[in-house]
Structures are given as structure tokens and as C-alpha cells.
Write a protein that holds these residues in place. Sequence first.
Motif, PDB file in Angstrom:
ATOM      1  N   ARG A  32       0.833  -1.209   0.000  1.00 32.66           N
ATOM      2  CA  ARG A  32       0.000   0.000   0.000  1.00 32.66           C
ATOM      3  C   ARG A  32       0.868   1.260   0.000  1.00 32.66           C
ATOM      4  N   ALA A  33       1.980   1.212   0.723  1.00 31.47           N
ATOM      5  CA  ALA A  33       2.877   2.367   0.759  1.00 31.47           C
ATOM      6  C   ALA A  33       3.450   2.650  -0.628  1.00 31.47           C
ATOM      7  N   LEU A  34       3.865   1.596  -1.323  1.00 33.22           N
ATOM      8  CA  LEU A  34       4.397   1.790  -2.670  1.00 33.22           C
ATOM      9  C   LEU A  34       3.325   2.325  -3.613  1.00 33.22           C
ATOM     10  N   LYS A  35       2.123   1.807  -3.485  1.00 36.44           N
ATOM     11  CA  LYS A  35       1.038   2.287  -4.348  1.00 36.44           C
ATOM     12  C   LYS A  35       0.711   3.760  -4.059  1.00 36.44           C
ATOM     13  N   SER A  36       0.788   4.155  -2.798  1.00 31.03           N
ATOM     14  CA  SER A  36       0.519   5.548  -2.455  1.00 31.03           C
ATOM     15  C   SER A  36       1.532   6.474  -3.121  1.00 31.03           C
ATOM     16  N   LEU A  37       2.793   6.075  -3.086  1.00 32.07           N
ATOM     17  CA  LEU A  37       3.819   6.873  -3.750  1.00 32.07           C
ATOM     18  C   LEU A  37       3.603   6.875  -5.261  1.00 32.07           C
ATOM     19  N   ALA A  38       3.290   5.694  -5.806  1.00 29.41           N
ATOM     20  CA  ALA A  38       3.079   5.609  -7.253  1.00 29.41           C
ATOM     21  C   ALA A  38       1.886   6.451  -7.682  1.00 29.41           C
ATOM     22  N   ASP A  39       0.811   6.426  -6.889  1.00 28.81           N
ATOM     23  CA  ASP A  39      -0.360   7.261  -7.200  1.00 28.81           C
ATOM     24  C   ASP A  39       0.037   8.739  -7.238  1.00 28.81           C
ATOM     25  N   ARG A  40       0.802   9.152  -6.242  1.00 25.61           N
ATOM     26  CA  ARG A  40       1.214  10.549  -6.148  1.00 25.61           C
ATOM     27  C   ARG A  40       2.079  10.940  -7.335  1.00 25.61           C
ATOM     28  N   TRP A  41       3.047  10.080  -7.663  1.00 23.86           N
ATOM     29  CA  TRP A  41       3.986  10.421  -8.725  1.00 23.86           C
ATOM     30  C   TRP A  41       3.384  10.252 -10.118  1.00 23.86           C
ATOM     31  N   SER A  42       2.240   9.598 -10.212  1.00 23.51           N
ATOM     32  CA  SER A  42       1.566   9.489 -11.506  1.00 23.51           C
ATOM     33  C   SER A  42       0.829  10.771 -11.864  1.00 23.51           C
ATOM     34  N   GLU A  43       0.525  11.591 -10.849  1.00 25.63           N
ATOM     35  CA  GLU A  43      -0.305  12.776 -11.081  1.00 25.63           C
ATOM     36  C   GLU A  43       0.393  14.093 -10.755  1.00 25.63           C
ATOM     37  N   ALA A  44       1.321  14.068  -9.812  1.00 25.52           N
ATOM     38  CA  ALA A  44       1.937  15.321  -9.344  1.00 25.52           C
ATOM     39  C   ALA A  44       2.787  15.951 -10.438  1.00 25.52           C
ATOM     40  N   GLU A  45       2.802  17.247 -10.443  1.00 21.34           N
ATOM     41  CA  GLU A  45       3.677  17.989 -11.342  1.00 21.34           C
ATOM     42  C   GLU A  45       5.027  18.182 -10.660  1.00 21.34           C
ATOM     43  N   ALA A  46       6.063  18.039 -11.445  1.00 17.81           N
ATOM     44  CA  ALA A  46       7.406  18.200 -10.882  1.00 17.81           C
ATOM     45  C   ALA A  46       7.619  19.643 -10.455  1.00 17.81           C
ATOM     46  N   GLY A 100       9.575  13.970 -17.005  1.00 20.52           N
ATOM     47  CA  GLY A 100       9.852  13.207 -18.220  1.00 20.52           C
ATOM     48  C   GLY A 100       8.898  12.049 -18.439  1.00 20.52           C
ATOM     49  N   GLU A 101       9.425  10.839 -18.389  1.00 16.77           N
ATOM     50  CA  GLU A 101       8.663   9.644 -18.761  1.00 16.77           C
ATOM     51  C   GLU A 101       7.831   9.045 -17.628  1.00 16.77           C
ATOM     52  N   ARG A 102       8.022   9.501 -16.414  1.00 23.30           N
ATOM     53  CA  ARG A 102       7.329   8.949 -15.233  1.00 23.30           C
ATOM     54  C   ARG A 102       7.481   7.414 -15.169  1.00 23.30           C
ATOM     55  N   GLU A 103       8.702   6.983 -15.220  1.00 26.60           N
ATOM     56  CA  GLU A 103       8.978   5.555 -15.125  1.00 26.60           C
ATOM     57  C   GLU A 103       8.882   5.047 -13.684  1.00 26.60           C
ATOM     58  N   ALA A 104       9.254   5.880 -12.722  1.00 25.98           N
ATOM     59  CA  ALA A 104       9.284   5.450 -11.320  1.00 25.98           C
ATOM     60  C   ALA A 104       7.939   4.885 -10.854  1.00 25.98           C
ATOM     61  N   PRO A 105       6.807   5.578 -11.092  1.00 22.19           N
ATOM     62  CA  PRO A 105       5.551   5.006 -10.606  1.00 22.19           C
ATOM     63  C   PRO A 105       5.217   3.655 -11.236  1.00 22.19           C
ATOM     64  N   ARG A 106       5.618   3.438 -12.477  1.00 24.07           N
ATOM     65  CA  ARG A 106       5.331   2.156 -13.109  1.00 24.07           C
ATOM     66  C   ARG A 106       6.107   1.024 -12.428  1.00 24.07           C
ATOM     67  N   TYR A 107       7.360   1.304 -12.094  1.00 21.09           N
ATOM     68  CA  TYR A 107       8.138   0.297 -11.369  1.00 21.09           C
ATOM     69  C   TYR A 107       7.541   0.039  -9.979  1.00 21.09           C
ATOM     70  N   LEU A 108       7.084   1.093  -9.323  1.00 21.60           N
ATOM     71  CA  LEU A 108       6.502   0.926  -7.987  1.00 21.60           C
ATOM     72  C   LEU A 108       5.202   0.119  -8.038  1.00 21.60           C
ATOM     73  N   TYR A 109       4.368   0.397  -9.023  1.00 19.59           N
ATOM     74  CA  TYR A 109       3.141  -0.394  -9.161  1.00 19.59           C
ATOM     75  C   TYR A 109       3.468  -1.872  -9.383  1.00 19.59           C
ATOM     76  N   ALA A 110       4.427  -2.138 -10.260  1.00 17.41           N
ATOM     77  CA  ALA A 110       4.794  -3.529 -10.548  1.00 17.41           C
ATOM     78  C   ALA A 110       5.325  -4.228  -9.297  1.00 17.41           C
ATOM     79  N   ALA A 111       6.210  -3.543  -8.560  1.00 11.11           N
ATOM     80  CA  ALA A 111       6.758  -4.144  -7.338  1.00 11.11           C
ATOM     81  C   ALA A 111       5.663  -4.397  -6.317  1.00 11.11           C
ATOM     82  N   SER A 112       4.736  -3.457  -6.192  1.00  8.37           N
ATOM     83  CA  SER A 112       3.651  -3.629  -5.218  1.00  8.37           C
ATOM     84  C   SER A 112       2.769  -4.812  -5.592  1.00  8.37           C
TER      85      SER A 112
END
Length: 244
Positions: free
Chosen positions: A48-62, A193-205
Motif C-alpha cells: 500500500r505504501a508503494l502504491k501511495s507513492l506511485a499514485d502521487r507520482w503518476s499525477e503530481a507535477e514536478a 519526463g517519462e514517469r517511469e518510477a511510478p510504473r516500477y513501484l506499481y509492478a513491485a507492489s
Amino acid sequence: MPEDETRRTPPDPLLRVIDNLARFHREHEEYYSQAPLRQAAELQARSRALKSLADRWSEAEAGGRTSTIGFAGTEDLNAPGLVAESGILSFMEGEDEPAELLRLKREVGTIADDTEQGGAWLARVMEQAWEIAGSLAAYPALADLLGERHRIIADDWQSAGLQTLVARLLRRALDLLARVDFSPAALRADLAGEREAPRYLYAASELFDRAADLMAESAILVHGNERRWRVFRARIRELRSEHG
């Protein structure tokens, strides 16, 4: 006891060994019908913690660095409510990966090691138990227990396989997390850029989730042996009493 009956029933020394093994194996299984459930709940919390971060990073503006003061929170990277739920500290300006994320990965690695070792040990024990159970077929007095005993072994063997798979899933999840640079500067570059981090976090979760499911299945298999052990041990004690 008549001579033909002695050929049907195991000798008392063998019955004592069988009773001893049954008692200790049952006690061992009482622990392993509960411990994986606790670990599964902990894995789900980490997921759940990883998904929370991934959710945030999927939408937040840098954003940019919001403060020149070290240890100030990064408004754009932190997931609302995550600290209260999981204990993961905020991403801090001027810092690298949060210590809690490092600890999360370290603890998951330990779970993977322990689970793999436990599964390998259980598989070896079941290999031996299978051979011993086969030798009991020589005694007709135990014939109606052979189904119960082999079912116990089969369920434990399956549990051992699940534990091995859990370890694989957790290690692969850690491999995915290792591809993410969790420093604020790198995360902001990824958000822009590509927002790769949230995709990796979703997969790991998702791998954490599946590992947690398999842990629960493993516990259910072992827990299902409770009645079978009681039936098996009751008959062994009955036969021992007949030996006098």
C-alpha cells in the motif's frame, strides 16, 4: 498379543518414534499456520505504501526545491497521509532516499531469505517423511491412516513450494525497486519526463501482493492439517496402549 496381530501392528519402539515425530511436527505446524499470515499483512502494508507513492507520482507535477534548508519536506513528492499509515518519512530536500524505504527493502530481502530457507528445509523433511510413510504400508493396522498421513505430507510439500515462489517474487520486486533512483532530484526529473518510477513501484507492489496471497495460502494448507494430526496421533496412542 497373538502372533498374527504382531505382524499387523508396528512394534512399540517404532510406535514411540512415530508418536514423537507426529507431536513435534504438529507443534511446528501450529506456528507455521500463523506466522505467514502476519508476514502477509506486513507485506500488504508495504504494498500500500508503494502504491501511495506511485499514485502521487503518476499525477503530481514536478516542482523545484522548495527550501534551502536541509530536511525540509518536498511538497511535490510526498504522498498525503503516508507517514501516518506506513511510517515512511517524507522525502526531504537535500537528502537522498528516505531511510524508511531503505529499511523496507532490507526487511523484504530478509523475508525472502528466510522464506526460501524455510521452504527448502520443509521440502527436505517432506522427502524423508514420504519415504517413512510408505514404509508404514507394511502394517495393516495403520492402513486406514495412510491417507491422512500422506495428505499431511502433500500439503506441507505444497506449502514448501509456495514458500520458494514467495521468495522469488519478493526478490524480483526488489530488483524492480532497484531501478528507481529515489533521490528528490532524480524523481523530479522523472516526473518531468517519462514517469517511469511510478510504473516500477506499481509492478513491485503487485508482486508484494501476490507474495502475500501465497503466504496466506501456505498458512491455510498447514492449518488444514490440524484435524489430520489429531486423528493420526489418537490411533498411534491407541496402538501403543494395546502393546501395554
